[in-house]
Design an enzyme around this catalytic site. Structure first.
Site, mmCIF file in Angstrom:
data_model
loop_
_atom_site.group_PDB
_atom_site.id
_atom_site.type_symbol
_atom_site.label_atom_id
_atom_site.label_comp_id
_atom_site.label_asym_id
_atom_site.label_seq_id
_atom_site.Cartn_x
_atom_site.Cartn_y
_atom_site.Cartn_z
ATOM 1 N N GLY A 24 0.693 -1.176 0.069
ATOM 2 C CA GLY A 24 -0.095 -0.050 0.037
ATOM 3 C C GLY A 24 0.779 1.196 0.169
ATOM 4 O O GLY A 24 0.643 2.149 0.604
ATOM 5 N N ALA A 25 1.882 1.179 -0.626
ATOM 6 C CA ALA A 25 2.933 2.372 -0.771
ATOM 7 C C ALA A 25 2.713 3.256 -1.817
ATOM 8 O O ALA A 25 3.445 4.341 -2.156
ATOM 9 C CB ALA A 25 4.407 1.843 -0.784
ATOM 10 N N ARG A 27 0.278 5.383 -1.935
ATOM 11 C CA ARG A 27 -0.419 6.901 -1.459
ATOM 12 C C ARG A 27 -0.197 6.778 0.059
ATOM 13 O O ARG A 27 -0.047 5.851 0.751
ATOM 14 C CB ARG A 27 -1.637 7.159 -2.108
ATOM 15 N N ASN A 102 1.047 -2.452 5.347
ATOM 16 C CA ASN A 102 0.493 -1.220 5.592
ATOM 17 C C ASN A 102 -0.805 -1.248 4.871
ATOM 18 O O ASN A 102 -1.895 -0.510 5.050
ATOM 19 C CB ASN A 102 1.299 -0.009 5.137
ATOM 20 N N TYR A 167 -13.172 -4.031 10.549
ATOM 21 C CA TYR A 167 -11.801 -3.113 10.571
ATOM 22 C C TYR A 167 -11.159 -3.271 11.955
ATOM 23 O O TYR A 167 -9.866 -3.564 12.275
ATOM 24 C CB TYR A 167 -12.264 -1.669 10.478
ATOM 25 N N LYS A 171 -7.666 -5.118 12.874
ATOM 26 C CA LYS A 171 -6.524 -4.551 13.279
ATOM 27 C C LYS A 171 -6.059 -5.166 14.522
ATOM 28 O O LYS A 171 -4.961 -5.095 15.134
ATOM 29 C CB LYS A 171 -7.043 -3.000 13.351
ATOM 30 N N ILE A 200 -5.319 10.178 10.883
ATOM 31 C CA ILE A 200 -4.187 10.510 9.948
ATOM 32 C C ILE A 200 -4.846 11.216 8.917
ATOM 33 O O ILE A 200 -5.666 10.328 8.390
ATOM 34 C CB ILE A 200 -3.250 9.476 9.608
HETATM 35 P P1 NAI Z 1 -5.240 4.717 1.792
HETATM 36 O O1 NAI Z 1 -6.485 4.367 1.281
HETATM 37 O O2 NAI Z 1 -4.687 6.104 1.220
HETATM 38 O O3 NAI Z 1 -3.915 3.738 0.771
HETATM 39 C C1 NAI Z 1 -4.195 2.481 0.840
HETATM 40 C C2 NAI Z 1 -3.351 1.745 0.062
HETATM 41 O O4 NAI Z 1 -3.308 0.118 0.304
HETATM 42 C C3 NAI Z 1 -2.995 2.189 -1.476
HETATM 43 O O5 NAI Z 1 -1.719 1.940 -1.644
HETATM 44 C C4 NAI Z 1 -3.741 0.634 -2.050
HETATM 45 O O6 NAI Z 1 -3.280 0.272 -3.335
HETATM 46 C C5 NAI Z 1 -3.298 -0.215 -0.885
HETATM 47 N N1 NAI Z 1 -4.183 -1.228 -0.894
HETATM 48 C C6 NAI Z 1 -5.513 -1.553 -0.845
HETATM 49 N N2 NAI Z 1 -5.944 -2.756 -0.974
HETATM 50 C C7 NAI Z 1 -4.823 -3.507 -1.168
HETATM 51 C C8 NAI Z 1 -4.808 -4.763 -1.544
HETATM 52 N N3 NAI Z 1 -6.105 -5.712 -1.526
HETATM 53 N N4 NAI Z 1 -3.568 -5.336 -1.854
HETATM 54 C C9 NAI Z 1 -2.507 -4.609 -1.712
HETATM 55 N N5 NAI Z 1 -2.575 -3.472 -1.613
HETATM 56 C C10 NAI Z 1 -3.718 -2.667 -1.463
HETATM 57 O O7 NAI Z 1 -4.887 4.318 3.276
HETATM 58 P P2 NAI Z 1 -4.108 5.209 4.275
HETATM 59 O O8 NAI Z 1 -5.016 6.039 5.068
HETATM 60 O O9 NAI Z 1 -2.971 5.606 3.833
HETATM 61 O O10 NAI Z 1 -4.096 3.915 5.461
HETATM 62 C C11 NAI Z 1 -2.688 3.068 5.350
HETATM 63 C C12 NAI Z 1 -2.966 2.002 6.396
HETATM 64 O O11 NAI Z 1 -2.907 2.692 7.682
HETATM 65 C C13 NAI Z 1 -4.111 1.135 6.470
HETATM 66 O O12 NAI Z 1 -3.921 -0.056 6.892
HETATM 67 C C14 NAI Z 1 -5.043 1.827 7.513
HETATM 68 O O13 NAI Z 1 -6.166 0.968 8.098
HETATM 69 C C15 NAI Z 1 -4.128 2.405 8.411
HETATM 70 N N6 NAI Z 1 -4.464 3.225 9.398
HETATM 71 C C16 NAI Z 1 -4.964 4.537 8.718
HETATM 72 C C17 NAI Z 1 -5.447 5.644 9.649
HETATM 73 C C18 NAI Z 1 -5.853 6.968 9.215
HETATM 74 O O14 NAI Z 1 -6.493 7.691 9.935
HETATM 75 N N7 NAI Z 1 -5.719 7.393 7.805
HETATM 76 C C19 NAI Z 1 -5.782 5.307 11.009
HETATM 77 C C20 NAI Z 1 -5.230 4.167 11.476
HETATM 78 C C21 NAI Z 1 -4.863 3.064 10.621
#
Ligand code: NAI
Length: 259
Positions: A24-25, A27, A102, A167, A171, A200
């Site tokens: 998930g790198a 974005r 991630n 979720y 987690k 975040i």
């Molecule tokens: P985002 O939605 O901006 O990015 C998600 C990333 O995961 C993207 O690069 C996407 O291509 C990838 N992805 C999604 N499904 C996938 C799959 N099946 N296989 C491979 N890659 C996949 O999410 P964000 O906000 O950057 O979150 C990143 C991590 O941090 C997540 O695990 C999220 O649960 C966790 N997180 C985020 C918080 C927030 O406030 N944004 C708070 C707590 C945890």
């Protein structure tokens, strides 16, 4: 006079010559971790799913840091596909030192209305995806007798959250996974730790309803949303030599939200 490393402009968290696989790198938080690691000298394998345009842009930004970078499209929830991608990465980079699990998705709703498919999808990507990637790099880390696994959990995994049973379960599961891996691989000099971010600012939270966003902000003692860099800095610490004796830990990075 001898200058300290910080004064010489060097970072305490050196990652030169290391390779990091970050799911998930393309974005958000994953991309910020990738940029931070690349700044510290690490080569980066970017894993994304159906996010080619963002992944391409991320690769360009990362390459500008002067490190080796490659993007791979892979659904981490798919056991066979994630095995194939780790083999490809090992062929391309030779060795992997750091794995950051991630990748994550949300499918929010009260249990009353949550569809079975929404529960399964979130568990499959967020929890099983982390298991799959760990499993496929497990022997590699064991053989090399070193490795760092960093799982991006959430404070919701610690405290639960109405409307996020899928979720929160995933987690919380990641925390159990982290601690189990830390116990299994500790003697091989492999550490596993989790970061529990709070609220975040990313595409994921930008997608929340305004009311929910306001409520989240009000619950943060520091009265601001976190920045992706706040998470990347802690990930850099966990990946660095400075954290060599830290394992099985969960670090909240949440401005105090889950105190
Ligand atoms: P985002 O939605 O901006 O990015 C998600 C990333 O995961 C993207 O690069 C996407 O291509 C990838 N992805 C999604 N499904 C996938 C799959 N099946 N296989 C491979 N890659 C996949 O999410 P964000 O906000 O950057 O979150 C990143 C991590 O941090 C997540 O695990 C999220 O649960 C966790 N997180 C985020 C918080 C927030 O406030 N944004 C708070 C707590 C945890």
């Amino acid at each position: 006079m001898t200058l300290c490393s910080e004064c010489r402009g060097e970072s305490m968290f050196e990652l030169k010559g290391k390779t990091a696989v970050i799911t998930g790198a393309s974005r958000g938080i994953g991309k910020a971790i990738a940029l931070k690691f690349a700044e510290l000298g690490a080569n980066i394998a970017v894993i994304h799913f159906m996010d080619g345009e963002n992944a391409e842009a991320a690769v360009k930004e990362l390459e500008a840091k002067g490190v080796q970078v490659r993007a791979y499209e892979c659904n981490v929830a798919d056991f066979a596909a994630s095995e194939q991608v780790t083999e490809e990465i090992l062929k391309d980079f030779g060795e992997v030192h750091i794995l950051v699990n991630n990748a994550g998705i949300v499918r929010d709703g009260l249990i009353l209305s949550m569809k079975e498919a929404d529960f399964d999808a979130v568990i499959s990507v967020n929890l099983k995806g982390a298991f799959n990637m760990t499993k496929h790099l497990y022997q590699h880390f064991m053989r090399k007798r070193r490795g760092r696994i960093i799982n991006i959990s959430s404070i919701v995994g610690l405290n639960g959250n109405a409307g996020q049973a899928n979720y929160a379960s995933a987690k919380a599961g990641m925390i159990g996974l982290t601690k189990s891996v830390a116990k299994e691989l500790g003697s091989r000099n492999v550490t596993a730790n989790a970061i529990a971010p709070g609220f975040i600012k990313t595409d994921m939270t930008d997608g929340m309803p305004e009311k929910a966003r306001e409520a989240a902000l009000a619950a943060i003692p520091m009265k601001r949303a976190g920045q992706v860099e706040d998470i990347a800095n802690v990930a850099a610490f966990l990946a660095s030599d400075a954290a060599a004796y830290v394992t099985g830990e969960v670090i909240r990075v949440d401005g105090g939200m889950a105190i």
